[in-house]
Design a protein around this motif. Structure first.
Motif, PDB file in Angstrom:
ATOM      1  N   GLN A  96      10.272   8.744  -3.818  1.00  0.00           N
ATOM      2  CA  GLN A  96      10.629   8.067  -2.574  1.00  0.00           C
ATOM      3  C   GLN A  96       9.672   8.442  -1.449  1.00  0.00           C
ATOM      4  OE1 GLN A  96      14.721   9.320  -2.304  1.00  0.00           O
ATOM      5  NE2 GLN A  96      15.465   7.577  -3.508  1.00  0.00           N
ATOM      6  N   HIS A  97       9.299   9.718  -1.372  1.00  0.00           N
ATOM      7  CA  HIS A  97       8.349  10.156  -0.347  1.00  0.00           C
ATOM      8  C   HIS A  97       6.987   9.485  -0.540  1.00  0.00           C
ATOM      9  CE1 HIS A  97       6.319  12.778   2.517  1.00  0.00           C
ATOM     10  NE2 HIS A  97       5.359  12.894   1.617  1.00  0.00           N
ATOM     11  N   VAL A  98       6.524   9.459  -1.782  1.00  0.00           N
ATOM     12  CA  VAL A  98       5.222   8.849  -2.079  1.00  0.00           C
ATOM     13  C   VAL A  98       5.256   7.356  -1.751  1.00  0.00           C
ATOM     14  CG1 VAL A  98       3.644   8.240  -3.966  1.00  0.00           C
ATOM     15  CG2 VAL A  98       4.516  10.568  -3.775  1.00  0.00           C
ATOM     16  N   GLU A  99       6.308   6.670  -2.172  1.00  0.00           N
ATOM     17  CA  GLU A  99       6.400   5.231  -1.907  1.00  0.00           C
ATOM     18  C   GLU A  99       6.456   4.922  -0.414  1.00  0.00           C
ATOM     19  OE1 GLU A  99       9.834   4.089  -4.190  1.00  0.00           O
ATOM     20  OE2 GLU A  99       8.626   3.728  -5.993  1.00  0.00           O
ATOM     21  N   LYS A 100       7.063   5.803   0.361  1.00  0.00           N
ATOM     22  CA  LYS A 100       7.190   5.586   1.804  1.00  0.00           C
ATOM     23  C   LYS A 100       5.879   5.874   2.543  1.00  0.00           C
ATOM     24  CE  LYS A 100       9.851   7.181   5.789  1.00  0.00           C
ATOM     25  NZ  LYS A 100      10.877   8.115   6.267  1.00  0.00           N
ATOM     26  N   ASN A 101       5.101   6.841   2.052  1.00  0.00           N
ATOM     27  CA  ASN A 101       3.960   7.341   2.816  1.00  0.00           C
ATOM     28  C   ASN A 101       2.585   7.026   2.235  1.00  0.00           C
ATOM     29  OD1 ASN A 101       5.332   9.023   4.991  1.00  0.00           O
ATOM     30  ND2 ASN A 101       6.346   9.725   3.134  1.00  0.00           N
ATOM     31  N   PHE A 102       2.523   6.434   1.045  1.00  0.00           N
ATOM     32  CA  PHE A 102       1.248   6.160   0.407  1.00  0.00           C
ATOM     33  C   PHE A 102       1.173   4.694   0.004  1.00  0.00           C
ATOM     34  CE2 PHE A 102       2.033  10.614   0.041  1.00  0.00           C
ATOM     35  CZ  PHE A 102       0.803  11.234   0.051  1.00  0.00           C
ATOM     36  N   GLU A 103      -0.033   4.209  -0.193  1.00  0.00           N
ATOM     37  CA  GLU A 103      -0.245   2.814  -0.595  1.00  0.00           C
ATOM     38  C   GLU A 103      -0.279   2.702  -2.117  1.00  0.00           C
ATOM     39  OE1 GLU A 103      -3.781  -0.529  -0.526  1.00  0.00           O
ATOM     40  OE2 GLU A 103      -3.813   1.030   1.014  1.00  0.00           O
ATOM     41  N   ASP A 104       0.488   1.773  -2.654  1.00  0.00           N
ATOM     42  CA  ASP A 104       0.518   1.525  -4.098  1.00  0.00           C
ATOM     43  C   ASP A 104      -0.675   0.663  -4.482  1.00  0.00           C
ATOM     44  OD1 ASP A 104       1.071   1.055  -6.760  1.00  0.00           O
ATOM     45  OD2 ASP A 104       2.983   0.043  -6.396  1.00  0.00           O
ATOM     46  N   VAL A 105      -1.580   1.218  -5.296  1.00  0.00           N
ATOM     47  CA  VAL A 105      -2.740   0.458  -5.756  1.00  0.00           C
ATOM     48  C   VAL A 105      -2.616   0.111  -7.240  1.00  0.00           C
ATOM     49  CG1 VAL A 105      -4.295   1.336  -3.969  1.00  0.00           C
ATOM     50  CG2 VAL A 105      -4.089   2.580  -6.136  1.00  0.00           C
ATOM     51  N   GLY A 106      -1.435   0.377  -7.804  1.00  0.00           N
ATOM     52  CA  GLY A 106      -1.149  -0.009  -9.183  1.00  0.00           C
ATOM     53  C   GLY A 106      -2.128   0.558 -10.188  1.00  0.00           C
ATOM     54  N   SER A 107      -2.548  -0.295 -11.114  1.00  0.00           N
ATOM     55  CA  SER A 107      -3.435   0.145 -12.190  1.00  0.00           C
ATOM     56  C   SER A 107      -4.883   0.323 -11.723  1.00  0.00           C
ATOM     57  CB  SER A 107      -3.378  -0.843 -13.355  1.00  0.00           C
ATOM     58  OG  SER A 107      -3.795  -2.116 -12.917  1.00  0.00           O
ATOM     59  N   ASN A 108      -5.170   0.035 -10.461  1.00  0.00           N
ATOM     60  CA  ASN A 108      -6.519   0.232  -9.904  1.00  0.00           C
ATOM     61  C   ASN A 108      -6.687   1.625  -9.298  1.00  0.00           C
ATOM     62  OD1 ASN A 108      -7.316  -2.415 -10.510  1.00  0.00           O
ATOM     63  ND2 ASN A 108      -6.424  -3.167  -8.602  1.00  0.00           N
TER      64      ASN A 108
END
Length: 156
Positions: A96-108
């Motif tokens: 939850q912390h990562v999803e709130k504070n970082f950008e999801d770049v998926g498989s890249n």
């Protein structure tokens, strides 16, 4: 990167990676270093065995190729179930912390981490997916990454 064996006031021991010894101290002073089992911020460095390199003229024994495995044991299944539930709760909080504070770049992830490291993309916190091989390559290049086991979302 440096790895420390840490111990909380409740006696739980765990391992944590830091960019440097001073980064550990700064994070500890800010209350960011906590026990993954009980969330205690009362953390000390546990005794560690030194990692002594062999002389360059000595041939090191090479152990059989083996995939490292982490194991956990408890006195009874109820205790183990409690530990697993605590670990899942902790990892859910990390997710939850990562999803709130970082950008999801998926498989890249590996590609974007390199772009950021080499100044080809804006510096920012990212998360995503990479293979074990990609992760090792990133670390070999000196790119700071932290593999984290991410539990599935409750709605997934």
């Amino acid at each position: 990167m440096i790895v420390f064996d840490l111990k909380c006031g409740e006696g739980h021991t765990f391992e944590a990676w830091f960019k440097s010894s001073s980064a550990y101290q700064e994070q500890k002073e800010m209350g960011l270093v906590t026990c993954p089992f009980c969330d205690s911020a009362e953390i000390t460095k546990a005794p560690m065995a030194p990692n002594v390199a062999a002389k360059s003229n000595q041939k090191a024994e090479v152990p059989k190729a083996q995939e490292p495995q982490n194991h956990m044991a408890a006195g009874d299944s109820g205790e183990l179930s409690k530990m697993v539930a605590e670990a899942e709760k902790f990892l859910t909080g990390v997710r939850q912390h990562v999803e709130k504070n970082f950008e999801d770049v998926g498989s890249n992830f590996a590609e974007e981490a390199r772009k950021i490291h080499y100044g080809e993309s804006e510096e920012r916190g990212i998360y995503g997916e990479s293979t074990k091989e990609e992760t090792v390559e990133l670390m070999d290049e000196g790119i700071n990454v932290l593999p984290i086991p991410m539990p599935k979302k409750a709605d997934a």
